[in-house]
Design a protein around this motif. Structure first.
Motif, PDB file in Angstrom:
ATOM      1  N   ARG A 176       0.835  -1.206   0.000  1.00 31.88           N
ATOM      2  CA  ARG A 176       0.000   0.000   0.000  1.00 31.88           C
ATOM      3  C   ARG A 176       0.868   1.254   0.000  1.00 31.88           C
ATOM      4  O   ARG A 176       0.522   2.258   0.602  1.00 31.88           O
ATOM      5  N   SER A 177       1.986   1.181  -0.704  1.00 22.46           N
ATOM      6  CA  SER A 177       2.965   2.277  -0.663  1.00 22.46           C
ATOM      7  C   SER A 177       2.518   3.520  -1.424  1.00 22.46           C
ATOM      8  O   SER A 177       2.931   4.631  -1.104  1.00 22.46           O
ATOM      9  N   ASP A 178       1.701   3.352  -2.473  1.00 18.53           N
ATOM     10  CA  ASP A 178       1.223   4.481  -3.260  1.00 18.53           C
ATOM     11  C   ASP A 178      -0.041   4.047  -4.000  1.00 18.53           C
ATOM     12  O   ASP A 178      -0.399   2.871  -3.982  1.00 18.53           O
ATOM     13  N   PRO A 179      -0.736   4.967  -4.665  1.00 23.54           N
ATOM     14  CA  PRO A 179      -1.986   4.601  -5.346  1.00 23.54           C
ATOM     15  C   PRO A 179      -1.824   3.492  -6.379  1.00 23.54           C
ATOM     16  O   PRO A 179      -2.714   2.647  -6.523  1.00 23.54           O
ATOM     17  N   LEU A 180      -0.705   3.490  -7.122  1.00 25.38           N
ATOM     18  CA  LEU A 180      -0.498   2.438  -8.115  1.00 25.38           C
ATOM     19  C   LEU A 180      -0.356   1.078  -7.443  1.00 25.38           C
ATOM     20  O   LEU A 180      -0.977   0.095  -7.857  1.00 25.38           O
ATOM     21  N   ALA A 181       0.462   1.000  -6.380  1.00 25.91           N
ATOM     22  CA  ALA A 181       0.616  -0.263  -5.654  1.00 25.91           C
ATOM     23  C   ALA A 181      -0.717  -0.729  -5.092  1.00 25.91           C
ATOM     24  O   ALA A 181      -1.055  -1.926  -5.159  1.00 25.91           O
ATOM     25  N   CYS A 182      -1.497   0.191  -4.572  1.00 27.26           N
ATOM     26  CA  CYS A 182      -2.807  -0.152  -4.009  1.00 27.26           C
ATOM     27  C   CYS A 182      -3.749  -0.725  -5.062  1.00 27.26           C
ATOM     28  O   CYS A 182      -4.657  -1.498  -4.732  1.00 27.26           O
ATOM     29  N   SER A 183      -3.535  -0.353  -6.324  1.00 27.21           N
ATOM     30  CA  SER A 183      -4.465  -0.766  -7.376  1.00 27.21           C
ATOM     31  C   SER A 183      -4.259  -2.196  -7.853  1.00 27.21           C
ATOM     32  O   SER A 183      -5.151  -2.761  -8.497  1.00 27.21           O
ATOM     33  N   TRP A 184      -3.091  -2.801  -7.534  1.00 27.87           N
ATOM     34  CA  TRP A 184      -2.874  -4.142  -8.086  1.00 27.87           C
ATOM     35  C   TRP A 184      -2.134  -5.111  -7.167  1.00 27.87           C
ATOM     36  O   TRP A 184      -2.350  -6.328  -7.253  1.00 27.87           O
ATOM     37  N   ARG A 185      -1.309  -4.639  -6.293  1.00 29.67           N
ATOM     38  CA  ARG A 185      -0.557  -5.572  -5.458  1.00 29.67           C
ATOM     39  C   ARG A 185      -1.458  -6.221  -4.400  1.00 29.67           C
ATOM     40  O   ARG A 185      -2.253  -5.549  -3.755  1.00 29.67           O
TER      41      ARG A 185
END
Length: 358
Positions: A176-185
C-alpha cells in the motif's frame, strides 16, 4: 605529436536490436538503462502512462518517449519490447506486441494465469518470434556452476532439493505504498498470487532448472500477517520430481527482523551436497569444497546479461535460454500448489484443461 583515439563499437547500429521498454517503474528503469548501454542493443523507445516519467527517461537515455504501447509499436525501429508493467498487464501487452511482429522479453510472471501464459507461447510460436522471460538468476554464476556440476554428475544421484525464501514485504511500504501499488498488489485478479507468484518465483524457476519436471505436489498457503491483501504471505510445499527425487519449498514475506532476510537452495546427492545462499554457492564433496562468491553482484547486473543474450539470440537466430516454455513451468507449479492448498489433496502435473484457468 599527439594521437587521436577513435572508439568504435564492435556492433554497427544496423546490427543492434532496437528495443522499447514498456513500464518505467524501478525494474523498468533498470532494463532501460541496461539496454541503452549494451553494445548489442539500441534503446529506441520508452513507454509509461506518466508523461513526465517517460519524457525524463527518454531525455536521459536518448530514446523517444511514448505514453501508450500502441504508439511505440508503430515505430518501425522497434524490433523487440521489454514488458515491465504490473503483472496483470504482462500477458495482454506481450500478446499485443507479438501481434505487431515484435520480439518480446517479459518480466516475471509472464502472465497471472497459466492459460494466459500458454496463449503467449502459442502466439510467439505461430508468429515465429522470440519470447523470453526475465528469470535473470539463470545467469547467476553460482546457479550456472551448480547446474554444470549436476549435469556432470559431480554430486551423483540427487535425492532432495530444498528451497527457502524468507523475506519481508510490509503493507505500508510495499503493498500500500502508493496509489499504483494499491491498485494491483496483493489481489488474485491482478497479481495472480502472493509470495510464491511474486517473490519466490525466481527461486522456484531455479529448482525446476536444476531438478527437472515435477510429477506431483502437495502444498499449503496462508495469509498470516497482511490483512489488507487477498493473496498468501506464507507457503510450504512438498514435491516429487519426475526423476524420483523429492523437493521442499518454504516461502514467506513475514520475516522479522528485516536484517535477517535470506534465500537458500540446497541440493543433496549421493556424492555431496551444495547450497546457494542468496547469490553465492558452496559445494561440499568427499574430496574437497567449491565456493563461488556472488556477494559483489550489483542490482541489475544479471538483468543486463539476460538482455544482452536476448538481443544476441535475435540476431543469431538462436534459441533463448529462458524461452516462454521455460517461463510456464514455474507458473504451473505455483498454480498446482494453490490448487493443492484449496482442495487439501496432492495435485499431479501437468495441469489438465479446466485447471489451467487459474
Amino acid at each position: 605529436m599527439g594521437f587521436i583515439i577513435f572508439r568504435c563499437s564492435l556492433v554497427s547500429d544496423l546490427d543492434k536490436v532496437g528495443f522499447a521498454v514498456v513500464g518505467l517503474g524501478v525494474i523498468g528503469q533498470v532494463h532501460a538503462s541496461n539496454i541503452s548501454s549494451l553494445e548489442e542493443c539500441r534503446l529506441v523507445a520508452v513507454v509509461d502512462q506518466v508523461r513526465e516519467r517517460a519524457e525524463e527517461t527518454g531525455r536521459r537515455l536518448g530514446a523517444t518517449p511514448y505514453n501508450s504501447i500502441d504508439d511505440a509499436l508503430k515505430n518501425p525501429e522497434v524490433e523487440a519490447v521489454v514488458i515491465a508493467t504490473p503483472s496483470y498487464l504482462h500477458a495482454p501487452q506481450a500478446l499485443y506486441a507479438l501481434q505487431h511482429g515484435k520480439h518480446v522479453l517479459v518480466e516475471k510472471p509472464m502472465a497471472t494465469t497459466l492459460r494466459g501464459a500458454r496463449l503467449i507461447v502459442r502466439t510467439a510460436e505461430r508468429m515465429r518470434l522470440r519470447l523470453g522471460v526475465v528469470f535473470q538468476e539463470r545467469f547467476l554464476e553460482a546457479a550456472r556452476r551448480l547446474k554444470e556440476a549436476l549435469s556432470n554428475g559431480l554430486l551423483g544421484r540427487v535425492y532432495l532439493i530444498e528451497a527457502e525464501l524468507k523475506w519481508w514485504r510490509g503493507e505500508s511500504e510495499y503493498y500500500r505504498s502508493d496509489p499504483l501499488a494499491c491498485s494491483w498488489r496483493g489481489y488474485w485478479e491482478t497479481e495472480g498470487g502472493g509470495v510464491l507468484m511474486n517473490q519466490a518465483i525466481h527461486t522456484i524457476d531455479l529448482i525446476l532448472w536444476l531438478g527437472g519436471d515435477v510429477e506431483k505436489v502437495s502444498g499449503i498457503t496462508a495469509n498470516a500477517l497482511h490483512p489488507s491483501i487477498e493473496v498468501e504471505d506464507v507457503a510450504t510445499a512438498v514435491i516429487k520430481f519426475k526423476n524420483g527425487s523429492l523437493g521442499a519449498i518454504s516461502a514467506t514475506v513475514n520475516t522479522r527482523p528485516t536484517t535477517r532476510q535470506y534465500r537458500k537452495i540446497r541440493v543433496y546427492g549421493e556424492k555431496g551436497h551444495a547450497e546457494i545462499h542468496d547469490l553465492s554457492l558452496s559445494m561440499w564433496l568427499d574430496d574437497g569444497e567449491v565456493n563461488v562468491d556472488g556477494s559483489m553482484i550489483s542490482f541489475g547486473e544479471l538483468h543486463r546479461k539476460l538482455a544482452a543474450e536476448f538481443a544476441s539470440c535475435i540476431r543469431r537466430g538462436d534459441e533463448f535460454p529462458v524461452e516462454g516454455t521455460e517461463g510456464i513451468k514455474s507458473i504451473e507449479l505455483i498454480k498446482a500448489i494453490y490448487l493443492s492448498s484449496e482442495r487439501g489433496e496432492i495435485v499431479s502435473l501437468p495441469l489438465i484443461e479446466g485447471e489451467d484457468s487459474l
